[in-house]
Scaffold this motif. Sequence first.
Motif, PDB file in Angstrom:
ATOM      1  N   GLU A 201     -19.232 -48.610  31.961  1.00 53.27           N
ATOM      2  CA  GLU A 201     -19.891 -48.478  33.034  1.00 53.27           C
ATOM      3  C   GLU A 201     -19.327 -47.685  33.922  1.00 53.27           C
ATOM      4  O   GLU A 201     -19.495 -46.540  34.450  1.00 53.27           O
ATOM      5  CB  GLU A 201     -19.887 -50.054  34.040  1.00 53.27           C
ATOM      6  CG  GLU A 201     -20.423 -50.018  35.883  1.00 53.27           C
ATOM      7  CD  GLU A 201     -22.113 -49.726  35.409  1.00 53.27           C
ATOM      8  OE1 GLU A 201     -22.498 -50.070  34.367  1.00 53.27           O
ATOM      9  OE2 GLU A 201     -22.919 -49.045  36.057  1.00 53.27           O
ATOM     10  N   TYR A 202     -17.766 -47.847  33.760  1.00 53.66           N
ATOM     11  CA  TYR A 202     -17.064 -46.490  34.138  1.00 53.66           C
ATOM     12  C   TYR A 202     -17.073 -45.364  33.039  1.00 53.66           C
ATOM     13  O   TYR A 202     -17.148 -44.387  34.539  1.00 53.66           O
ATOM     14  CB  TYR A 202     -15.935 -47.305  34.089  1.00 53.66           C
ATOM     15  CG  TYR A 202     -15.100 -47.811  35.151  1.00 53.66           C
ATOM     16  CD1 TYR A 202     -15.047 -47.181  36.222  1.00 53.66           C
ATOM     17  CD2 TYR A 202     -14.626 -49.384  34.621  1.00 53.66           C
ATOM     18  CE1 TYR A 202     -14.134 -48.466  37.883  1.00 53.66           C
ATOM     19  CE2 TYR A 202     -14.180 -50.626  35.760  1.00 53.66           C
ATOM     20  CZ  TYR A 202     -14.707 -50.098  37.423  1.00 53.66           C
ATOM     21  OH  TYR A 202     -14.193 -50.783  38.059  1.00 53.66           O
TER      22      TYR A 202
ATOM     23  N   GLU B  92     -27.510 -55.560  26.785  1.00 51.93           N
ATOM     24  CA  GLU B  92     -28.714 -56.521  28.089  1.00 51.93           C
ATOM     25  C   GLU B  92     -30.053 -56.915  27.495  1.00 51.93           C
ATOM     26  O   GLU B  92     -30.571 -58.222  27.049  1.00 51.93           O
ATOM     27  CB  GLU B  92     -28.858 -55.897  29.505  1.00 51.93           C
ATOM     28  CG  GLU B  92     -27.465 -55.848  30.047  1.00 51.93           C
ATOM     29  CD  GLU B  92     -26.548 -54.595  30.024  1.00 51.93           C
ATOM     30  OE1 GLU B  92     -27.307 -54.130  29.154  1.00 51.93           O
ATOM     31  OE2 GLU B  92     -26.111 -54.080  30.637  1.00 51.93           O
TER      32      GLU B  92
ATOM     33  N   ARG C  62     -18.094 -53.292  28.434  1.00 55.65           N
ATOM     34  CA  ARG C  62     -19.548 -53.055  28.638  1.00 55.65           C
ATOM     35  C   ARG C  62     -19.140 -52.046  30.151  1.00 55.65           C
ATOM     36  O   ARG C  62     -19.622 -51.521  30.657  1.00 55.65           O
ATOM     37  CB  ARG C  62     -20.463 -54.601  29.463  1.00 55.65           C
ATOM     38  CG  ARG C  62     -20.684 -54.459  29.915  1.00 55.65           C
ATOM     39  CD  ARG C  62     -22.087 -53.602  29.845  1.00 55.65           C
ATOM     40  NE  ARG C  62     -23.735 -52.889  31.362  1.00 55.65           N
ATOM     41  CZ  ARG C  62     -23.438 -52.302  31.634  1.00 55.65           C
ATOM     42  NH1 ARG C  62     -22.180 -51.567  31.630  1.00 55.65           N
ATOM     43  NH2 ARG C  62     -24.168 -52.286  32.490  1.00 55.65           N
ATOM     44  N   ILE C  63     -17.849 -52.816  30.819  1.00 58.15           N
ATOM     45  CA  ILE C  63     -17.182 -52.889  31.623  1.00 58.15           C
ATOM     46  C   ILE C  63     -17.178 -51.046  31.569  1.00 58.15           C
ATOM     47  O   ILE C  63     -16.751 -50.107  32.814  1.00 58.15           O
ATOM     48  CB  ILE C  63     -15.962 -53.300  32.538  1.00 58.15           C
ATOM     49  CG1 ILE C  63     -16.925 -54.758  32.970  1.00 58.15           C
ATOM     50  CG2 ILE C  63     -15.722 -52.802  33.582  1.00 58.15           C
ATOM     51  CD1 ILE C  63     -15.428 -55.535  33.043  1.00 58.15           C
TER      52      ILE C  63
ATOM     53  N   TYR D 233     -25.307 -44.721  30.227  1.00 56.87           N
ATOM     54  CA  TYR D 233     -25.126 -46.004  29.799  1.00 56.87           C
ATOM     55  C   TYR D 233     -26.827 -46.066  29.376  1.00 56.87           C
ATOM     56  O   TYR D 233     -27.633 -46.761  30.267  1.00 56.87           O
ATOM     57  CB  TYR D 233     -24.671 -46.762  30.309  1.00 56.87           C
ATOM     58  CG  TYR D 233     -24.520 -48.575  30.282  1.00 56.87           C
ATOM     59  CD1 TYR D 233     -23.856 -48.856  29.022  1.00 56.87           C
ATOM     60  CD2 TYR D 233     -25.208 -49.236  30.854  1.00 56.87           C
ATOM     61  CE1 TYR D 233     -23.961 -50.107  28.032  1.00 56.87           C
ATOM     62  CE2 TYR D 233     -25.863 -51.171  29.914  1.00 56.87           C
ATOM     63  CZ  TYR D 233     -25.097 -50.665  28.641  1.00 56.87           C
ATOM     64  OH  TYR D 233     -24.908 -52.264  28.700  1.00 56.87           O
TER      65      TYR D 233
ATOM     66  N   PRO E  71     -29.194 -49.662  28.341  1.00 65.04           N
ATOM     67  CA  PRO E  71     -28.476 -51.548  28.101  1.00 65.04           C
ATOM     68  C   PRO E  71     -28.644 -51.583  26.856  1.00 65.04           C
ATOM     69  O   PRO E  71     -30.202 -52.862  27.058  1.00 65.04           O
ATOM     70  CB  PRO E  71     -29.216 -50.966  29.416  1.00 65.04           C
ATOM     71  CG  PRO E  71     -30.213 -50.424  29.456  1.00 65.04           C
ATOM     72  CD  PRO E  71     -30.025 -49.764  29.417  1.00 65.04           C
TER      73      PRO E  71
ATOM     74  N   ALA F  13     -19.653 -44.365  32.222  1.00 66.17           N
ATOM     75  CA  ALA F  13     -20.889 -43.246  32.277  1.00 66.17           C
ATOM     76  C   ALA F  13     -20.704 -42.628  34.751  1.00 66.17           C
ATOM     77  O   ALA F  13     -22.368 -42.057  34.418  1.00 66.17           O
ATOM     78  CB  ALA F  13     -22.690 -44.448  32.494  1.00 66.17           C
ATOM     79  N   LYS F  14     -19.881 -42.843  34.710  1.00 66.11           N
ATOM     80  CA  LYS F  14     -19.616 -42.059  35.834  1.00 66.11           C
ATOM     81  C   LYS F  14     -19.183 -40.591  35.488  1.00 66.11           C
ATOM     82  O   LYS F  14     -18.933 -39.629  36.410  1.00 66.11           O
ATOM     83  CB  LYS F  14     -18.402 -42.635  36.655  1.00 66.11           C
ATOM     84  CG  LYS F  14     -19.552 -44.181  36.755  1.00 66.11           C
ATOM     85  CD  LYS F  14     -17.742 -44.801  38.195  1.00 66.11           C
ATOM     86  CE  LYS F  14     -18.565 -45.721  38.662  1.00 66.11           C
ATOM     87  NZ  LYS F  14     -19.608 -46.722  38.780  1.00 66.11           N
TER      88      LYS F  14
END
Lengths: 349, 245
Positions: A263-264, A278, A259-260, A273, A275, A266-267
């Motif tokens: 997140e990175y 979630e 997940r982290i 990303y 969800p 997706a920059k």
Amino acid sequence: MNHPYRGLPDERYWSRSIGNCSDDGWDPVTNPPFQVEADARIITAGSCFAQHLARYLNSNGRTCFVTESSHPLMDSQLAKEFNYGIFTARYGNIYTSRQLLQLWQRANFQFVPKDSVWTCGEHRFDPFRPSIQPGGFASALEFELDQAQHFAAVRRAFSQAYVLVFTLGLTECWASKEDGAVYPIAPGVLAGEYDPNRHELLNLSVDEVVTDIAEFVRNVRISNPAFKLILTVSPVPLAATAEARHVGVASCYSKAVLRIAAEYAAKLPGVYYFPSYELITAPGQTYFAADRRSIREEGVRRVMSLFFRHVLRDEGEPREVGEERDVFLDRVRDVVDVICEESLLDEHK
Amino acid sequence: MHTFDAASFEATGEPIFCIGHSHLSAVSQAALATGTAIKGINFWDIPGAVEGDGAQLRFTSWIEEAILAQNGPVFSFVGGSVHNVMGLVAHPRPFDFVLPWATDLPIDKNAEYLPYQIARRLTKNLSAQYLFQMMRIRKLCRGEMIHISPPPPSANQIRLSKDIPWNMYPEMTDQVASACLRMKLWLLQANIVSNWCIENSITYVPSPDVAADGNGYLIEEYYRDGAHANAAYGELVLRQMRSHG
């Protein structure tokens, strides 16, 4: 009294956006940086959970871009048994970022693993998709021809796609000690032989996952500069861990890393990303089956419904479509029958 | 009832009993030419000969009675066209596959490769109706049952092309499939049927070696049409049948 949370929209508060909502009454999807047009080429890859997207796209009459489709002579049951149409090409489940990167590298001859084929009697198994066909490949020649055909399909898929939807599934993976080639499943489970002197467990870190994804995107964009990537994280817990700890702890760690990393990643430009993780996990056990691992169809439908609404442009809700049937055999059977009947006419002269 | 009773039937006594599909015609013609007594039941010439399907398959009553009445061997010419159904006309999406026991056979580089197991399953599926028919004959016949292989495929693409009624599928295809694909399908079909025969106590008679060229294809002089061999080939088969009967 003023404070930074005053006046924020409801979606920023758990109590207002999840706590007081029904299981399917909340929507965490915000601001996709791009939408996918109706005629855009969508390809799919990833863990088991990724299979649902292709299924739903197809059932909505908006087919995935498939570059290694089943031959029309096969019916849908036979095609499914041999893993056609599950993903864009017949690569099977891709559980890790490293596997995805190496698939592209292998298809482009940038990486040729030393452990390239597993032999079992006369049969051959592909170490990187060992369950792709029941019983393996019937001969070494068939394996070589099929692999070349498969790699061509992989190159075509990634080079011509508008967007890849990739579901990250695992961080744990087994690799060859010789050259780092990563297997989808430990040698010896479905085919091959496990050898502790030749095989090792990797547990990818956040940095490694992000680096794999970045390198993959960079490589694909050499031939396909407009290539976009939608990342999701599979909510399906680990089936087993090779780490010396409880599978629940290992699963939580693995999903946290993914997940982290997502997140990175997706920059990066053109990477988004979505969800789904979630959507499934936040309501607790609602969408999980009795085994606390499998995702119930309601959960899949919920994810796909929001994916269609936010990511696909001008799409309605998923719907069912029928199967097309190849008429070639019927036609040719008629032809052969005609020849047969003509032979009788000839006989009666 | 349509039978091929040769002129010498009465003189020679019990005729050779044959049952099946159109490959029987080459033998029937040879029997006529040589005065061999033969009783042939060709399903193609008998509408309603086969009733039902699968394990419930039956033949119309007079055919079942005819089989039951046989003391001598029953020669089966059932099926034999699956390699032509799949490999006579080129599929719009050309395909090829590797036979694991004949990997030296040429590969069509312009075709899509199917896994062998899929080619086998497709061939087996198309053969299923014929195997059920053979199973029914096996159950009915009191004596030996002998299955005769269909002739090997022809490699003569020009001749085949002239014999195919192309007008039957406009806008679909206009090419004869590669000879090599036909050969692989014929070998695959032979493998499936001969193994099935072994499992079901049926003697399987392969096509006569002398009818094939060095690559296994039907020699030109035995060619009849896109799907069949001629009476001269039928004579070769009759000789095989006599040696088995």
